[in-house]
Design a protein around this motif. Structure first.
Motif, mmCIF file in Angstrom:
data_model
loop_
_atom_site.group_PDB
_atom_site.id
_atom_site.type_symbol
_atom_site.label_atom_id
_atom_site.label_comp_id
_atom_site.label_asym_id
_atom_site.label_seq_id
_atom_site.Cartn_x
_atom_site.Cartn_y
_atom_site.Cartn_z
ATOM 1 N N GLY A 96 0.778 -1.297 0.298
ATOM 2 C CA GLY A 96 0.029 0.112 0.000
ATOM 3 C C GLY A 96 0.716 1.235 -0.140
ATOM 4 O O GLY A 96 0.338 2.422 0.243
ATOM 5 N N ALA A 97 2.144 1.241 -0.338
ATOM 6 C CA ALA A 97 3.038 2.242 -0.204
ATOM 7 C C ALA A 97 2.720 3.158 -1.655
ATOM 8 O O ALA A 97 3.177 3.022 -2.595
ATOM 9 C CB ALA A 97 4.479 1.798 -0.246
ATOM 10 N N LYS A 98 2.081 4.205 -1.369
ATOM 11 C CA LYS A 98 1.606 5.145 -2.590
ATOM 12 C C LYS A 98 2.529 5.647 -3.214
ATOM 13 O O LYS A 98 2.692 5.753 -4.384
ATOM 14 C CB LYS A 98 0.458 6.057 -2.262
ATOM 15 N N HIS A 99 3.765 6.057 -2.421
ATOM 16 C CA HIS A 99 4.896 6.802 -3.227
ATOM 17 C C HIS A 99 5.420 6.018 -3.925
ATOM 18 O O HIS A 99 5.981 6.294 -5.099
ATOM 19 C CB HIS A 99 5.611 7.226 -1.977
ATOM 20 N N GLN A 100 5.607 4.646 -3.804
ATOM 21 C CA GLN A 100 6.409 3.648 -4.793
ATOM 22 C C GLN A 100 5.550 3.713 -5.996
ATOM 23 O O GLN A 100 6.067 3.553 -7.241
ATOM 24 C CB GLN A 100 6.151 2.215 -3.983
ATOM 25 N N VAL A 101 4.239 3.544 -5.904
ATOM 26 C CA VAL A 101 3.191 3.735 -7.192
ATOM 27 C C VAL A 101 3.540 4.875 -7.816
ATOM 28 O O VAL A 101 3.819 4.703 -9.144
ATOM 29 C CB VAL A 101 1.923 3.281 -6.650
ATOM 30 N N ARG A 102 3.476 6.035 -7.091
ATOM 31 C CA ARG A 102 3.534 7.415 -8.040
ATOM 32 C C ARG A 102 4.952 7.559 -8.646
ATOM 33 O O ARG A 102 5.300 7.774 -9.758
ATOM 34 C CB ARG A 102 3.560 8.463 -7.016
#
Length: 112
Positions: free
Chosen positions: A12-18
């Motif tokens: 759920g690491a949104k910064h990794q996705v971004r």
């Protein structure tokens, strides 16, 4: 050009996705000024002629178009959240995004 994507993570690491979409994939998320406006990226303008997408302004509501559509927490032990152990919580896409992007719930369901 915009595309609707479904991305699944274990953390759920949104910064990794971004970061991965913008810097490695060349497809920043709409409204993402942090990762989508990075001219210092090695992928921005390389000798192969490839140029990543660029975000030059936020969405009208100031958000980044990254949405946790479904959250499943099989090991949750927080009070009142036990219902997430058995099935995921599914959230509708934000109303403003439906208007801005011209998408509906059916468009999102087709991805899953």
């Amino acid at each position: 050009t915009r595309h609707l994507l479904s991305v699944t993570t274990d953390t759920g690491a949104k910064h990794q996705v971004r970061a991965l979409l913008a810097l490695a994939g060349g497809a920043p998320i709409s409204g993402d000024l942090r990762y989508g406006n990075n001219r210092n990226s090695q992928f921005f303008d390389n000798p192969s002629g490839y140029c990543q997408g660029k975000v030059d302004r936020p969405l009208p509501d100031g958000s980044v178009a990254l949405h946790a559509r479904s959250v499943f927490l099989p090991t949750v032990s927080l009070g009142g959240m036990e219902f997430l152990k058995d099935e995921p919580f599914v959230a509708s896409i934000p109303r403003r995004w439906r208007e801005f992007f011209g998408i509906c719930e059916e468009d999102v369901r087709r991805l899953l």
